[in-house]
Design an enzyme around this catalytic site. Structure first.
Site, mmCIF file in Angstrom:
data_model
loop_
_atom_site.group_PDB
_atom_site.id
_atom_site.type_symbol
_atom_site.label_atom_id
_atom_site.label_comp_id
_atom_site.label_asym_id
_atom_site.label_seq_id
_atom_site.Cartn_x
_atom_site.Cartn_y
_atom_site.Cartn_z
ATOM 1 N N GLU A 18 4.750 -6.953 4.868
ATOM 2 C CA GLU A 18 5.441 -8.010 4.106
ATOM 3 C C GLU A 18 6.947 -8.090 4.357
ATOM 4 O O GLU A 18 7.737 -8.084 3.423
ATOM 5 C CB GLU A 18 5.166 -7.825 2.607
ATOM 6 C CG GLU A 18 3.675 -7.802 2.286
ATOM 7 C CD GLU A 18 3.383 -7.640 0.788
ATOM 8 O OE1 GLU A 18 4.302 -7.293 0.023
ATOM 9 O OE2 GLU A 18 2.218 -7.853 0.406
ATOM 10 N N ASN A 76 1.357 -6.264 8.817
ATOM 11 C CA ASN A 76 0.468 -6.805 7.782
ATOM 12 C C ASN A 76 1.270 -7.702 6.841
ATOM 13 O O ASN A 76 2.392 -7.359 6.456
ATOM 14 C CB ASN A 76 -0.111 -5.616 7.001
ATOM 15 C CG ASN A 76 -1.280 -5.965 6.118
ATOM 16 O OD1 ASN A 76 -2.284 -6.507 6.585
ATOM 17 N ND2 ASN A 76 -1.177 -5.652 4.828
ATOM 18 N N HIS A 122 -5.126 -13.194 0.835
ATOM 19 C CA HIS A 122 -5.234 -13.334 -0.622
ATOM 20 C C HIS A 122 -5.297 -14.824 -0.927
ATOM 21 O O HIS A 122 -4.266 -15.494 -1.000
ATOM 22 C CB HIS A 122 -4.024 -12.710 -1.323
ATOM 23 C CG HIS A 122 -3.993 -11.221 -1.277
ATOM 24 N ND1 HIS A 122 -4.941 -10.435 -1.904
ATOM 25 C CD2 HIS A 122 -3.132 -10.359 -0.699
ATOM 26 C CE1 HIS A 122 -4.654 -9.161 -1.694
ATOM 27 N NE2 HIS A 122 -3.574 -9.085 -0.958
ATOM 28 N N GLU A 173 -7.036 -7.873 3.161
ATOM 29 C CA GLU A 173 -7.013 -7.705 1.696
ATOM 30 C C GLU A 173 -7.657 -8.906 1.010
ATOM 31 O O GLU A 173 -7.114 -9.466 0.051
ATOM 32 C CB GLU A 173 -5.563 -7.530 1.206
ATOM 33 C CG GLU A 173 -4.832 -6.381 1.873
ATOM 34 C CD GLU A 173 -3.406 -6.183 1.374
ATOM 35 O OE1 GLU A 173 -3.006 -6.786 0.361
ATOM 36 O OE2 GLU A 173 -2.677 -5.404 2.016
ATOM 37 N N ASP A 220 -9.296 -11.608 -1.134
ATOM 38 C CA ASP A 220 -9.840 -11.992 -2.438
ATOM 39 C C ASP A 220 -9.631 -13.491 -2.589
ATOM 40 O O ASP A 220 -8.722 -14.054 -1.998
ATOM 41 C CB ASP A 220 -9.271 -11.168 -3.607
ATOM 42 C CG ASP A 220 -7.762 -11.010 -3.604
ATOM 43 O OD1 ASP A 220 -7.062 -11.843 -3.002
ATOM 44 O OD2 ASP A 220 -7.269 -10.056 -4.236
HETATM 45 C C1 XIL Z 1 -1.649 -3.912 -4.885
HETATM 46 C C2 XIL Z 1 -2.676 -3.026 -5.548
HETATM 47 O O1 XIL Z 1 -3.920 -3.667 -5.484
HETATM 48 C C3 XIL Z 1 -2.307 -2.773 -6.980
HETATM 49 O O2 XIL Z 1 -3.164 -1.787 -7.538
HETATM 50 C C4 XIL Z 1 -0.864 -2.280 -7.077
HETATM 51 O O3 XIL Z 1 -0.504 -2.170 -8.440
HETATM 52 C C5 XIL Z 1 0.062 -3.222 -6.368
HETATM 53 O O4 XIL Z 1 -0.352 -3.372 -5.024
HETATM 54 N N1 XIL Z 1 -0.303 -6.710 -0.819
HETATM 55 C C6 XIL Z 1 -0.529 -5.422 -0.387
HETATM 56 C C7 XIL Z 1 -1.244 -4.474 -1.278
HETATM 57 O O5 XIL Z 1 -0.237 -5.097 0.771
HETATM 58 O O6 XIL Z 1 -0.797 -3.160 -1.086
HETATM 59 C C8 XIL Z 1 -1.119 -4.844 -2.735
HETATM 60 O O7 XIL Z 1 -1.943 -3.985 -3.508
HETATM 61 C C9 XIL Z 1 -1.492 -6.298 -2.931
HETATM 62 C C10 XIL Z 1 -0.594 -7.207 -2.137
#
Ligand code: XIL
Length: 499
Positions: free
Chosen positions: A161, A201, A238, A267, A269
């Site tokens: 990020e 990432n 996401h 990741e 969802d």
């Molecule tokens: C999130 C986790 O799911 C949570 O449990 C934590 O509180 C915060 O981080 N991008 C990422 C992940 O790269 O590491 C993040 O995970 C979600 C967004």
């Protein structure tokens, strides 16, 4: 051979029956049974299906039962982040990270490390740092964590990020240490563990034309041009919090892959687990050969960091949701890989796999030969991907170069197209490099596949799709890289030649 004619007639009948049975069997395409778990379904096309795993939930048997059954890749959700692994400066703690790692390995899964350098989830001591002190602390952190997991992980999210939505760099304390902090992180990581694939990432890089996506793409292209090690891009995917699947998602994956990196959805969802979005994102990955796998960000909706959006594939009671079915169907429909693969019968044949072996030059000079005069060596000072290239010194003519003999069986008929891609670099000069095929048939034919001016400051890709023709019976094919003039020492890396 047969003294008894009756016996020989019987024998011939038997042989023709056997041939007939074999023929029918080979014509009938016996369908491969659909896999019944996400991991097995993805594995059919050589991919993985992963999940984020949280150490705090490993005692929940409903959770571990689903996770152990369905997935074959694990990302520790928080346990390998900087605040977890180095809570006090230079005091590393791998208790939680190891717990997730050991659970995954003991269930036959691989692990993606997440993440080494990030503006978020930094330990307090790091948050207040800046300048050279922070730069050195970042390097020390990468070295400390990667030493512990050396040789054990499939991927590392080295940097997470680092960009703003408008494509500029995120104004973090790490960015404040100098614009080169990302490449320093990747170079440090490669040296710390050459066995693991190194990824960048990020989220909101799924739309091909979005400024942030373009900025990440440009950074990777720049890294490739300058030989900064990077192997993969993770698209967090996401599609929650207001985001959704863009129609050009597959183009985005293809654009990244075309730079010579693997891509992965890291990741996933999706708000209310939209079946069309889950189907679409899975299909996009299946359609891109360098899309190596998909990871969802949690097991059940109740495990999600965005649980109010019910964004995962299992409900809070562990039931498979409709989105699960759309994902596993798309995984099962992807063309299989490996010895059981049957080539699809279409008018435009599916691309073949790479005709070249040791094409990433990571196995030294194996399979590479000198065309004409020169000496090959495996070079570790210059590489486009991985940690090696193949170098030629001592050329005495422009046509001398680095080559590989290709099986004639890859060229069934004259006139078919082949696609080439090879990365070339000169040691000191600026020659025009040429990727050539030498075809030995009734006469010897040279087909110039692709050419480009190369230099000593970066890597240049030679790529083109070209028809290959010869007359008579083809008895030999040599692929090689030469120069238009001069005898400069050259390096080649990441070569691909396919139909
Ligand atoms: C999130 C986790 O799911 C949570 O449990 C934590 O509180 C915060 O981080 N991008 C990422 C992940 O790269 O590491 C993040 O995970 C979600 C967004």
């Amino acid at each position: 051979m047969f003294r008894n004619t009756k016996k020989s007639a019987l024998f011939l009948q038997f042989v023709s029956l056997a041939v007939f049975v074999a023929l029918v069997a080979s014509l009938l395409s016996i369908p491969v049974a659909a896999a019944t778990t996400l991991g097995a379904a993805a594995a059919q096309s050589g991919r993985y299906f992963g999940t984020a795993i949280s150490n705090g939930k490993l005692g929940d048997s409903a959770y571990t039962t689903i996770a152990a059954r369905e997935f074959n890749m694990v990302t520790p959700e928080n346990e390998m982040k900087p605040d977890a692994t180095e809570p006090n400066q230079n005091q590393f703690n791998f208790t939680a990270g190891d717990a997730v790692y050991n659970w995954a390995i003991s269930h036959g899964m691989k692990v993606r490390g997440h993440t080494l350098a990030w503006h978020s989830q930094q330990p307090g001591w790091m948050q207040s740092m800046s300048g050279t002190t922070l730069r050195n602390a970042m390097i020390n952190h990468i070295n400390g964590v990667m030493a512990h997991y050396k040789g054990k992980l499939a991927y590392w999210d080295v940097v997470n990020e680092a960009f703003n939505e408008d494509g500029t760099r995120r104004n973090s304390n790490l960015q404040g240490t100098g614009n080169d902090w990302i490449e320093v992180a990747f170079k440090t990581a490669r040296a710390a563990d050459p066995s693991v694939k190194l990824c960048y990432n990020d989220y909101n890089i799924e739309n091909a034309t979005y400024a942030k996506t373009v900025a990440v793409k440009n950074m990777i292209q720049d890294f490739k041009n300058r030989g900064v090690p990077i192997d993969c891009v993770g698209l967090q995917t996401h599609f929650t919090g207001g985001s959704s699947l863009p129609s050009n998602f597959q183009t985005t994956l293809q654009n990244f892959a075309a730079l010579g990196v693997d891509v992965a959805l890291t990741e996933v969802d999706v708000t209310q687990a939209s079946t069309t979005q889950y189907q679409g994102l899975t299909q996009a990955c299946m359609n891109v050969s360098r899309c190596v796998g998909i990871t969802v960000w949690g097991v059940r909706d109740s495990d999600s960091w965005r649980s109010s959006e019910a964004p995962l594939l299992f409900d809070g009671s562990g039931n498979k949701k409709a989105a699960y079915t759309s994902v596993i169907n798309a995984l099962n429909a992807a063309p299989p890989v490996g010895p059981t693969a049957t080539p699809a019968r279409t008018n435009t044949p599916a691309p073949s796999s790479n005709f070249l072996t040791n094409a990433d030059m990571e196995s030294g000079t194996t399979n590479w030969v000198v065309n004409g005069v020169g000496t090959l060596s495996s070079d570790t000072t210059q590489f486009h991907g991985g940690a090696h290239s193949v170098k030629i010194t001592g050329r005495t003519s422009a046509w001398n170069g680095i080559g590989q003999n290709v099986a004639v069986s890859n060229f069934p008929t004259s006139g078919q197209n082949v696609t080439v891609s090879v990365w070339v670099r000169s040691q000191t000069g600026t020659p025009t490099a040429i990727a050539t095929l030498r075809l030995t048939a009734s006469t010897t034919t040279y087909v110039q596949l692709a050419s480009a001016a190369v230099n000593s400051t970066g890597w240049t890709q030679l790529t083109a799709t070209v028809p290959v023709s010869w007359s008579g019976t083809l008895t030999g094919v040599l692929f090689y890289v030469e120069t238009a003039a001069g005898t400069d020492n050259i390096y080649i890396d990441d070569a691909n030649l396919h139909r």
